[in-house]
Design an enzyme around this catalytic site. Structure first.
Site, PDB file in Angstrom:
ATOM      1  N   ASP A 297       0.852  -1.186   0.000  1.00  0.00           N
ATOM      2  CA  ASP A 297       0.000   0.000   0.000  1.00  0.00           C
ATOM      3  C   ASP A 297       0.882   1.228   0.000  1.00  0.00           C
ATOM      4  OD1 ASP A 297      -2.314   1.451  -0.071  1.00  0.00           O
ATOM      5  OD2 ASP A 297      -2.860   1.146   2.028  1.00  0.00           O
ATOM      6  N   GLY A 298       0.389   2.300  -0.602  1.00  0.00           N
ATOM      7  CA  GLY A 298       1.106   3.564  -0.642  1.00  0.00           C
ATOM      8  C   GLY A 298       0.247   4.672  -0.080  1.00  0.00           C
ATOM      9  N   GLU A 334       1.880   3.811  -4.633  1.00  0.00           N
ATOM     10  CA  GLU A 334       1.263   2.492  -4.787  1.00  0.00           C
ATOM     11  C   GLU A 334       2.160   1.601  -5.654  1.00  0.00           C
ATOM     12  OE1 GLU A 334      -1.298   1.386  -3.289  1.00  0.00           O
ATOM     13  OE2 GLU A 334      -2.658   3.022  -2.790  1.00  0.00           O
ATOM     14  N   ASP A 356      -4.798  -2.517  -2.760  1.00  0.00           N
ATOM     15  CA  ASP A 356      -6.113  -1.891  -2.898  1.00  0.00           C
ATOM     16  C   ASP A 356      -6.118  -0.843  -4.012  1.00  0.00           C
ATOM     17  OD1 ASP A 356      -4.720   0.224  -1.821  1.00  0.00           O
ATOM     18  OD2 ASP A 356      -5.958   0.439  -0.025  1.00  0.00           O
ATOM     19  N   HIS A 409      -9.503  -0.692   3.354  1.00  0.00           N
ATOM     20  CA  HIS A 409     -10.152  -0.328   4.621  1.00  0.00           C
ATOM     21  C   HIS A 409     -11.468  -1.079   4.819  1.00  0.00           C
ATOM     22  CE1 HIS A 409      -7.144   2.778   4.520  1.00  0.00           C
ATOM     23  NE2 HIS A 409      -7.630   3.227   3.397  1.00  0.00           N
ATOM     24  N   ASP A 419      -1.366  -0.098   5.174  1.00  0.00           N
ATOM     25  CA  ASP A 419      -1.799   1.299   5.173  1.00  0.00           C
ATOM     26  C   ASP A 419      -1.195   2.040   6.362  1.00  0.00           C
ATOM     27  OD1 ASP A 419      -3.712   3.522   4.331  1.00  0.00           O
ATOM     28  OD2 ASP A 419      -4.428   3.139   6.356  1.00  0.00           O
TER      29      ASP A 419
END
Length: 473
Positions: A297-298, A334, A356, A409, A419
């Site tokens: 995740d970024g 990302e 995501d 999320h 995250d």
């Protein structure tokens, strides 16, 4: 030098209510409320990841009507509303969850969780164990000492002796004296009418303790305050007794019984499925043999500081990676997260990468082949983030990668951990940049402001279905 063992003592009631109010409107298909169970389990897993204790116990309160404080003062906590029905039905599932996770639970008849926690914390600290008490209850700040800290996960605040002094204006051991004067509305402890926390702290700083304040009440400024102290002296003493946490319980528990153990997957996985916690189930399901799972995740803003977080899983092994870029977009972070995860592998591997970011997953699964056939992947300036797409293409050829999208999320354990890693890396990197920046030189006295033309705002747009680039790129 051998590191001291670490013990976490968790205030179960505090954690349950925080979970209940922090996650709302979640239930199984059959209608069973699960928001508190889900929030509790997710926070507990996060705590284990962050603190990594050697020993752990969750401590619960018995019915408050049965505690010794009610015998001293019947109105104690009588202002508390009873537990909501949609929370009460979840408590047995929370206990089942703890049993399946092989986490010790404690409850002592006649005493509150605070008393059990204080007794164990003091005993452990005296034996050289580093103790973290996890609670938002300010009463427990009185047991803070070298070797014992209090962690409020809601406020993300860890309190030692100095923090208690800053919070109350008195050292931890005098917190009960302060509450004896000021009272505590949350627990229905009366204190002395007209005396608030700040005034109580000032009085104790001046006279030394509650008994000294009462002894020298004739010297206290303000006629009404003096009269209130004299009239309610016994009430103040009872209030201090109610606020004082007991640390002398004859508990039979041994610290070896609190050691962390592996979860009982035979009972845990069916429970997670019964509660329909698919996202949490992944936390306890190892990857298939020979497969490396990468979660990435970024985090970043348009042309601002950015961070990335990566978790690699292979069999029972797990590794975290994170990093910071001073100037990046969220899309670049990302892509960079996936690159750093794949670069960490030694030798070609069979990989399933989860993200995501549809921009990343669709780019590698759907759009990359078109870019390669058309030459856009190598044509200078033809693609936004072209340098990163080229690196991903090379890594995709080196490894056997399957790209999988997960909803962000949505309770997915590893996605949420990534995250958090990414945001933390971004925040810490930005702070380091500010700290390292030189002091700006003062402008000459004759300098005048220069008006710059406004920069047109750039709005986000949908991805082009053909090649995945933003239409405004």
């Amino acid at each position: 030098m051998k590191q001291a063992p670490r013990l976490c003592l968790l205030d179960g009631s505090s954690f349950i209510y925080r979970a209940y109010f922090g996650v709302r409107d979640q239930a199984t298909v059959a209608g069973l409320p699960t928001n508190a169970v889900f929030g509790f389990t997710r926070m507990l897993l996060g705590l284990l990841q962050e603190e990594n204790p050697d020993q752990l116990a969750v401590v619960f309160d018995p019915p408050r009507e049965t505690t010794f404080r009610r015998k001293i003062y019947p109105p104690y906590k009588a202002n508390r509303e009873r537990m909501p029905d949609d929370l009460a039905c979840q408590v047995p599932y929370i206990r089942r969850m703890l049993d399946s996770l092989k986490i010790a639970t404690l409850e002592e008849p006649g005493f509150e969780a605070d008393d059990v926690i204080a007794t164990l914390a003091r005993r452990a600290a005296a034996a050289g164990t580093e103790v973290t008490v996890v609670s938002s209850d300010k009463d427990l700040l009185q047991i803070v000492e070298p070797g014992i800290t209090l962690l409020d996960t809601l406020q993300q605040r860890r309190s030692g002796v100095d923090q208690v002094r800053q919070r109350f204006g008195v050292p931890p051991e005098l917190v009960p004296d302060l509450l004896g004067l000021s009272g505590d509305a949350a627990d229905n402890i009366p204190g002395v009418p007209g005396i608030g926390e700040k005034t109580a702290a000032a009085l104790i700083q001046t006279f030394g303790s509650l008994e000294d304040v009462l002894k020298w009440s004739s010297l206290v400024n303000g006629r009404k305050r003096r009269e209130s102290l004299q009239l309610h002296a016994e009430q103040a003493r009872i209030s201090r007794q109610l606020a004082t946490v007991r640390d002398d319980l004859p508990l039979s528990i041994e610290f070896a019984d609190l050691a962390r153990r592996a979860p009982d997957l035979d009972s845990l996985i069916p429970l997670l499925r019964e509660l329909e916690f698919e996202g949490l189930e992944t936390a306890f399901t190892p990857p298939p043999p020979g497969l490396v799972e990468i979660y990435s995740d970024g985090s970043g803003r348009e042309n601002g500081p950015g961070g990335y977080g990566v978790i690699l899983r292979y069999g029972e092994f797990e590794k975290e990676l994170s990093g910071f870029e001073p100037q990046a977009t969220s899309q670049r972070m990302e892509l960079l997260a996936a690159i750093r995860g794949l670069e960490a592998l030694k030798g070609p591997r069979r990989v399933r990468l989860f993200s995501d970011s549809q921009y990343l997953v669709r780019g590698m699964s759907e759009w990359l082949g078109g870019w390669q056939r058309s030459g856009r992947l190598v044509e200078p300036g033809a693609l936004a983030n072209q340098d990163l797409w080229q690196q991903l293409a090379a890594l995709g050829d080196f490894h056997q990668v399957t790209w999988s999208w997960v909803r962000g999320h949505a309770g997915h354990h590893f996605n949420e951990r990534c995250d958090k890693l990414a945001k933390r890396a971004s925040e810490e990197g930005a702070r380091d940049l500010v700290a390292a920046a030189p002091e700006p030189s003062p402008l000459p006295a004759f300098a005048t402001a220069v008006e710059l033309p406004p920069v047109p705002a750039r709005e986000q747009s949908d991805f082009d279905e053909e090649d995945g680039q933003l239409r405004l790129c």
